[in-house]
Write a protein that holds these residues in place. Structure first.
Motif, PDB file in Angstrom:
ATOM      1  N   SER A   1      44.678  78.837  21.624  1.00  0.00           N
ATOM      2  CA  SER A   1      46.076  78.514  21.330  1.00  0.00           C
ATOM      3  C   SER A   1      46.183  78.175  19.852  1.00  0.00           C
ATOM      4  CB  SER A   1      46.563  77.341  22.176  1.00  0.00           C
ATOM      5  OG  SER A   1      46.505  77.649  23.554  1.00  0.00           O
ATOM      6  N   THR A   2      47.358  78.404  19.291  1.00  0.00           N
ATOM      7  CA  THR A   2      47.538  78.192  17.848  1.00  0.00           C
ATOM      8  C   THR A   2      48.824  77.412  17.587  1.00  0.00           C
ATOM      9  OG1 THR A   2      48.642  80.358  17.629  1.00  0.00           O
ATOM     10  CG2 THR A   2      46.272  80.280  17.229  1.00  0.00           C
ATOM     11  N   PHE A   3      48.686  76.242  16.981  1.00  0.00           N
ATOM     12  CA  PHE A   3      49.829  75.393  16.669  1.00  0.00           C
ATOM     13  C   PHE A   3      50.220  75.505  15.195  1.00  0.00           C
ATOM     14  CE2 PHE A   3      48.290  73.048  20.443  1.00  0.00           C
ATOM     15  CZ  PHE A   3      49.477  72.993  21.161  1.00  0.00           C
ATOM     16  N   SER A   4      51.475  75.228  14.924  1.00  0.00           N
ATOM     17  CA  SER A   4      51.976  75.134  13.560  1.00  0.00           C
ATOM     18  C   SER A   4      52.408  73.710  13.268  1.00  0.00           C
ATOM     19  CB  SER A   4      53.175  76.067  13.356  1.00  0.00           C
ATOM     20  OG  SER A   4      53.777  75.828  12.092  1.00  0.00           O
ATOM     21  N   PHE A   5      52.074  73.249  12.053  1.00  0.00           N
ATOM     22  CA  PHE A   5      52.525  71.940  11.572  1.00  0.00           C
ATOM     23  C   PHE A   5      53.364  72.109  10.305  1.00  0.00           C
ATOM     24  CE2 PHE A   5      48.143  70.958  13.369  1.00  0.00           C
ATOM     25  CZ  PHE A   5      48.634  70.738  14.653  1.00  0.00           C
ATOM     26  N   HIS A   6      54.058  73.236  10.238  1.00  0.00           N
ATOM     27  CA  HIS A   6      54.980  73.524   9.140  1.00  0.00           C
ATOM     28  C   HIS A   6      56.060  72.441   9.075  1.00  0.00           C
ATOM     29  CE1 HIS A   6      58.480  75.681   7.358  1.00  0.00           C
ATOM     30  NE2 HIS A   6      57.562  76.220   6.589  1.00  0.00           N
TER      31      HIS A   6
END
Length: 393
Positions: free
Chosen positions: A193-198
């Motif tokens: 899984s791949t999260f963004s913290f933009h």
């Protein structure tokens, strides 16, 4: 009922509900976030993969219930790494939903893979699982579903199909941190899984992302690939004193600054509080808009809890851009979202509007409204007033 000639509307010369715009988004930060950044900046370790980064990874893995969390500089990088570790044969195909940000596709494309676009549900923008099997062929190696607006995809169905055909699943959870699918947090529902913290995300480190997996082999390879192909991770971890680390593979520089790791720790400590605030605003909107003729809501996946990364309304397609302009004239900074991939120059050869009727219906009706933890009560009340005024309620 919409009245395009309503003289009370600001777009027609009337007074707006507010002269101070209600912005579509603001990052949520408090004094403890600023303090965390300041304290990290004062240390001697401000570069990548420092102690704060390691602590953030540990805390996030505990929060998700995941074995490995690897902090990187963006979700786009995490997606690239997710495919890099598999060494798929060039030209192999990855199934990608047509309604997504380009990063979902770039992860495969950067690894010399091809993408196969498939349609999404017209009422929530998530991958239409009934269309996956017909898109599988002898070259298919993976499926990359996303959680649009923080609303989980139907991962049981995705994983069942993947198991049937021996496919790899990369779950693009960029928008869904803290969301729950059938009792489990997103982030532990796929091979990777791949999260963004933009800066726009529910948890932000300004720029940033994470690759999450329970697979030891994948995690160990990513530790090398994200640090320029070196074994620096084990060098730092094992406190070796030989004075150097080795170049053991090719890679790139995807590690994150220790300063941003400290910000991640601070943000994670209040993620549930921030998501709860989003939920309260979303529930207000749902209550206030439920009886407006011409307004529908994004369907939430069964047995799921959305993290309300975005709040969208589905409006009559013939008046979508007029409604957008009318809301903005009232001081409510509504917006559309990204266009379906096939409508963009780079992906235009992969299909047309007729091939993706669900994507087009969703896109043609979708408008976003302001939702974020620092949205004051008087501001979301202005959003309600503005929407009702535009829809002549």
């Amino acid at each position: 009922m919409i009245d395009l000639k309503n003289k009370k509307l600001a777009i027609n010369g009337g007074d707006p509900v507010t002269k101070e715009p209600v912005l579509i988004h603001k990052p949520y930060m408090e004094e403890e976030d600023f303090k965390a950044v300041y304290e990290a900046a004062k240390t001697t370790f401000v570069s990548g993969d420092g102690p704060a980064c390691r602590e953030f990874e540990k805390l996030l893995s505990e929060y998700l219930g995941a074995k490995h969390v690897l902090f990187v500089n963006s979700a786009t990088s995490a997606l690239e790494l997710a495919f890099r570790v598999k060494n798929f044969k060039p030209g192999s195909e990855v199934i990608v939903p047509n309604f997504t940000y380009t990063s979902t596709a770039l992860g495969a494309l950067y690894n010399n893979l091809k993408i196969k676009l498939i349609d999404v549900y017209p009422d929530n923008g998530n991958i239409d699982v009934s269309k996956i099997e017909s898109a599988i062929n002898k070259n298919t190696v993976a499926i990359a579903p996303i959680d649009y607006a923080g609303n989980p995809a139907e991962m049981d169905e995705v994983n069942a199909i993947a198991k049937k055909y021996g496919l790899y699943v990369v779950h693009d959870t960029a928008q869904s941190i803290g969301a729950i699918y059938k009792g489990k947090k997103t982030g532990i529902l796929a091979d990777v899984s791949t999260f963004s913290f933009h800066g726009t995300k529910n948890l932000t480190t300004g720029e940033g992302g994470a690759l999450v997996t329970d697979n030891d082999e994948i995690a160990e390879r990513v530790k090398i690939l994200r640090e320029k192909g070196t074994d620096k991770f084990s060098f730092l971890t094992d406190n070796k004193t030989r004075g150097y680390y080795e170049y053991v593979d090719i890679g790139n520089s995807y590690v994150q600054s220790n300063i941003l790791g400290a910000l991640g720790i601070s943000q994670l400590s209040k993620l549930d509080k921030m998501n709860q605030k989003r939920k309260e605003i979303a529930e207000l909107y749902l209550k206030e808009f439920k009886n407006i003729d011409g307004v529908d809501f994004i369907r939430i996946t069964e047995n799921s809890q959305c993290n309300w990364h975005l709040f969208g309304i589905l409006v009559p397609p013939d008046h979508k851009y007029w409604i957008l302009d009318a809301l903005r004239a009232e001081g409510i900074m509504s917006n559309v979202h990204y266009t379906p991939l096939h409508r963009n120059k780079y992906y235009s050869h992969l299909g047309n509007d007729q091939d993706f009727s669900g994507s087009m219906e969703f896109f043609n009706r979708l408008l976003r409204l302001p939702i974020y933890p620092s949205l004051f009560k008087q501001e979301h009340e202005l959003v309600v007033r503005g929407v009702k005024k535009v829809f002549n309620v």
